[in-house]
Design an enzyme around this catalytic site. Structure first.
Site, mmCIF file in Angstrom:
data_model
loop_
_atom_site.group_PDB
_atom_site.id
_atom_site.type_symbol
_atom_site.label_atom_id
_atom_site.label_comp_id
_atom_site.label_asym_id
_atom_site.label_seq_id
_atom_site.Cartn_x
_atom_site.Cartn_y
_atom_site.Cartn_z
ATOM 1 N N LYS A 310 1.010 -1.109 -0.102
ATOM 2 C CA LYS A 310 -0.489 -0.075 0.585
ATOM 3 C C LYS A 310 0.950 1.225 -0.134
ATOM 4 C CE LYS A 310 -4.205 -1.765 -0.362
ATOM 5 N NZ LYS A 310 -5.448 -1.818 1.125
ATOM 6 N N ARG A 345 -4.849 -9.988 3.621
ATOM 7 C CA ARG A 345 -4.436 -10.574 1.525
ATOM 8 C C ARG A 345 -3.040 -9.769 1.382
ATOM 9 N NH1 ARG A 345 -6.299 -7.170 -2.001
ATOM 10 N NH2 ARG A 345 -6.833 -7.893 -3.898
#
Length: 376
Positions: A310, A345
């Site tokens: 991210k 994830r």
């Protein structure tokens, strides 16, 4: 806190303080796992706004709760039970073995898109996606999450038929491997096609709010559902998102989504939640949410965390491109596991599985040592 009167929209946010590996009193377990807490930051909410806050030790809880207003006491006890109880196995349609939460699980990402933020469309071809999915299974992935629409900041929606054409052949091919498959979509027709093709789980970044049919489709199926929090749409979500109290607002929003699912016939035993790191959140918001992940266990359902590659990782480091954020991804993911998260994830499955197994080994050794010391 004890003098606070019950409001119509009052709710409790229970944040464990500094969870640690424990064996026995004076700790309470966090979601039934190996981590526990001896202190609790209790926040009384009116709607999603804090109105009172107090830190209480586990040893003081019995005395502390005895003075609560009866209506507040019922809510507090309900949230504390949800915070501490183990998550029961989750039935997976078409599979004899349920999804168990006795250990952390790794969900591998298969992006069948030409414009993914992390892999730039490397697996948009069906054969490439199938090979990648099998490689993730071989690397130790417990679940594969297959998506045909990029939801990176600024991404535009994909036509439903195009999304179906991207993912259905991949799901059909990977279903033969025997892996647990999740479909990453917010569109009802894509959910239906994916489930028919062999997907087992629905993973919706809009928590079944984007498509008017999605809630009914999910409820009518037997599939578990992951409800993710996002503020805005992929096109707008990073346009200066603002929260007054980010953790409380996400908690209440997810609480309401769980209630909406239950009202539609989608039982809590089929639900998981994802706080949506990077979806309508600044770097500071992401950090506050990750540090507060323990509080989201008060929702009473398993929790998934997606921090892999991210943008906030680059912002905290040297602005590395997505493919060079493995170290930060592992650091954030392991921090989540230390706060009781059940599923990570990730893009980098092999490295994450190795890190998780080492963490499990350390945890087992520490708990065993504490048990031996306690018995002396």
């Amino acid at each position: 806190m004890k003098d606070a009167s019950a409001c119509q929209d009052s709710e409790f946010l229970l944040k464990p303080v500094a969870p640690a590996l424990v064996a026995g009193a004076p700790f309470l377990p966090l979601a039934g796992g190996p981590y526990g807490f001896s202190r609790l930051l209790v926040t009384l909410l009116d709607g999603d706004a804090p109105v009172a806050m107090e830190q209480v030790s586990v040893g003081q809880l019995a005395e502390w709760r005895a003075d609560l207003d009866p209506a507040l006491l019922e809510k507090f006890d309900s949230r504390l039970t949800a915070l501490t109880a183990p998550r029961p196995p989750m039935t997976i349609p078409g599979r004899a073995m349920p999804l168990g939460f006795g250990r952390p699980m790794v969900m591998g990402i298969v992006n069948v898109t030409p414009d993914s933020f992390s892999d730039g469309g490397r697996f948009s071809d069906v054969d490439a996606a199938l090979a990648h999915g099998q490689a993730l299974i071989d690397a130790g992935a417990d679940i594969l999450d297959i998506g045909g629409e990029s939801t990176r900041p600024g991404a535009k929606p994909v036509w439903e038929e195009e999304e179906r054409q991207r993912i259905v052949p991949v799901i059909e091919g990977l279903a033969k491997s025997g892996a647990v498959l999740s479909v990453d979509t917010r569109k009802a027709s894509v959910m239906e096609a994916a489930l028919e093709a062999g997907a087992h789980i629905i993973n919706d970044i809009s928590a079944l709010t984007y498509d008017d049919r999605a809630l009914a489709v999910a409820a009518a199926s037997d599939a578990p559902v992951i409800l993710m929090h996002a503020k805005g749409t992929p096109q707008t979500m990073q346009d200066a998102p603002v929260y007054d109290h980010v953790l409380a607002e996400i908690y209440i929003w997810l609480l309401h989504r769980i209630a909406a699912c239950e009202a539609a016939g989608l039982g809590r035993e089929r639900l998981m939640v994802d706080p949506g790191i990077g979806f309508g959140k600044t770097v500071r918001h992401n950090l506050d949410v990750i540090n507060g992940l323990g509080a989201l266990h008060s929702l009473g359902v398993p929790q998934l965390l997606g921090v892999s590659r991210k943008r906030f990782i680059g912002a905290l480091s040297a602005e590395e491109p997505a493919g060079d954020r493995l170290g930060g991804s592992l650091a954030a993911g392991l921090a989540g596991l230390g706060l009781g998260v059940q599923i990570l994830r990730v893009h980098d499955v092999r490295e994450t599985v190795q890190a998780v197994r080492v963490l499990q080994g350390l945890a087992a050794s520490a708990v065993m040592e504490q048990g031996i010391d306690a018995g002396r």
